[in-house]
Design a protein around this motif. Structure first.
Motif, mmCIF file in Angstrom:
data_model
loop_
_atom_site.group_PDB
_atom_site.id
_atom_site.type_symbol
_atom_site.label_atom_id
_atom_site.label_comp_id
_atom_site.label_asym_id
_atom_site.label_seq_id
_atom_site.Cartn_x
_atom_site.Cartn_y
_atom_site.Cartn_z
ATOM 1 N N ASP A 234 5.606 5.644 12.474
ATOM 2 C CA ASP A 234 5.568 7.105 12.423
ATOM 3 C C ASP A 234 5.513 7.605 10.986
ATOM 4 O O ASP A 234 5.175 8.766 10.744
ATOM 5 N N ALA A 235 5.899 6.748 10.043
ATOM 6 C CA ALA A 235 5.932 7.147 8.636
ATOM 7 C C ALA A 235 5.757 5.925 7.754
ATOM 8 O O ALA A 235 6.049 4.795 8.159
ATOM 9 N N ALA A 236 5.276 6.164 6.545
ATOM 10 C CA ALA A 236 5.163 5.119 5.521
ATOM 11 C C ALA A 236 5.726 5.687 4.230
ATOM 12 O O ALA A 236 5.426 6.834 3.857
ATOM 13 N N VAL A 237 6.543 4.889 3.541
ATOM 14 C CA VAL A 237 7.135 5.302 2.270
ATOM 15 C C VAL A 237 6.712 4.319 1.190
ATOM 16 O O VAL A 237 6.952 3.117 1.304
ATOM 17 N N VAL A 238 6.081 4.850 0.153
ATOM 18 C CA VAL A 238 5.604 4.051 -0.978
ATOM 19 C C VAL A 238 6.543 4.288 -2.158
ATOM 20 O O VAL A 238 6.730 5.428 -2.587
ATOM 21 N N GLY A 239 7.126 3.222 -2.688
ATOM 22 C CA GLY A 239 8.020 3.345 -3.831
ATOM 23 C C GLY A 239 7.245 3.459 -5.133
ATOM 24 O O GLY A 239 6.240 2.771 -5.335
ATOM 25 N N VAL A 240 7.725 4.357 -6.003
ATOM 26 C CA VAL A 240 7.092 4.557 -7.318
ATOM 27 C C VAL A 240 8.210 4.438 -8.354
ATOM 28 O O VAL A 240 8.877 5.413 -8.679
ATOM 29 N N VAL A 241 8.399 3.233 -8.861
ATOM 30 C CA VAL A 241 9.562 2.945 -9.703
ATOM 31 C C VAL A 241 9.309 3.265 -11.163
ATOM 32 O O VAL A 241 10.174 3.805 -11.858
#
Length: 309
Positions: A234-241
């Motif tokens: 239902d969702a995708a989370v992309v990390g931006v460190v």
């Protein structure tokens, strides 16, 4: 004359997002804020006290539903005024600082047992989310700074990070997965290797009951849509460190938007700032980010049910 606070002031005092305040009001009835002539919410000190007590219980691991019920039933005492510091007490600060120093010293000595002892205490300073936000993440920043100054050798920094990765991986597995919850894919874009924050966030999501597929570091562009389809997410989370992750993160989110219409796509991490491309920007604190995503997903699910889907 009674002092009233805007929702922005209330959220800052309590230590949660404005979206969380609205959800706690709507879903659990913990407060009934007054409305200005223009319809904006305003909170008195008693409301802030109840909200602060609820935030403290949630940080300790209570579900929002049971925390609200306990406060409204009078089972949990509530101070008359709002908390002046939304997170740690001074004594907790001193304990946390001491064990950060011990962690860094152990890393400098390449002392695995010392690192584990520091992790044992640091991760017991509250709920998982509280310990990660208040102790672990600041400690990892200090570790990186120690490496940059030359106080910690790269081998010690890598060894300490590996101990943390093992600890977070165990927490992720212990959190389990509830198949009835919304499905989420979490990972880092191509070229990004600093995965500890993303793994801690994925663990916090699991602890809220979400069904999480954690992809880890350096996920290629084409693999994001494939993972979403495989997990029926239902969702995708992309990390931006880091700053250098932004281009790859933008490529990953653009690929998801093109291939998965209607998917909730979010970015998280210290360098998550959205360039206005329709991707949701999550708060930096892991506890806040997990709660906000949970609220967004449940709101979307309720809307779909109401619309007859």
């Amino acid at each position: 004359m009674q002092t009233l606070f805007t929702i922005q002031q209330a959220a800052r005092s309590v230590g949660v997002t404005q979206a969380t305040l609205r959800t706690w009001e709507r879903r659990y009835g913990i407060v009934s804020p007054q409305r200005t002539g223009s319809g904006y919410r305003s909170y008195d000190r008693a409301s802030l006290a109840r909200l602060t007590a609820m935030r403290q219980l949630v940080d300790e691991g209570w579900s929002p539903q049971y925390a609200a019920a306990a406060i409204l039933d009078g089972q949990v005492p509530v101070d008359d005024g709002p908390a002046t510091t939304p997170h740690d007490a001074p004594a907790d600060d001193r304990v946390a600082a001491a064990h950060t120093e011990q962690f860094l010293a152990a890393a400098a000595r390449m002392d695995g047992h010392g690192i584990e002892r520091s992790l044992d205490v640091g991760m017991s300073l509250g709920s998982f989310e509280h310990a990660v936000d208040s102790w672990l993440m600041p400690t990892l920043v200090a570790l990186g700074e120690g490496w940059a100054r030359g106080d910690v050798d790269v081998a010690g920094e890598h060894m300490a990070s590996h101990h943390v990765l093992r600890r977070l991986s165990a927490a992720f597995e212990a959190a389990g997965s509830r198949s009835r919850g919304p499905k989420v894919v979490v990972g880092l874009p191509a070229g990004s290797r600093h995965e500890l924050g993303a793994l801690a966030f994925a663990t916090a999501l699991r602890r809220l009951g979400l069904d999480v597929l954690y992809l880890g570091a350096a996920v290629p562009e084409a693999s994001w849509p494939a993972a979403v389809r495989a997990h029926r997410a239902d969702a995708a989370v992309v990390g931006v460190v880091t700053e250098s992750d932004r281009t790859a993160a933008h490529v990953a989110t653009r690929s998801l938007m093109a291939s998965q219409p209607g998917l909730l796509i979010a970015r998280g991490g210290a360098c998550r700032t959205s360039p206005g491309d329709g991707v949701h920007e999550l708060p930096e604190r892991i506890a806040d980010a997990a709660r906000e995503l949970d609220e967004l997903l449940h709101a979307a699910r309720k809307t779909a049910v109401d619309d007859g889907f």
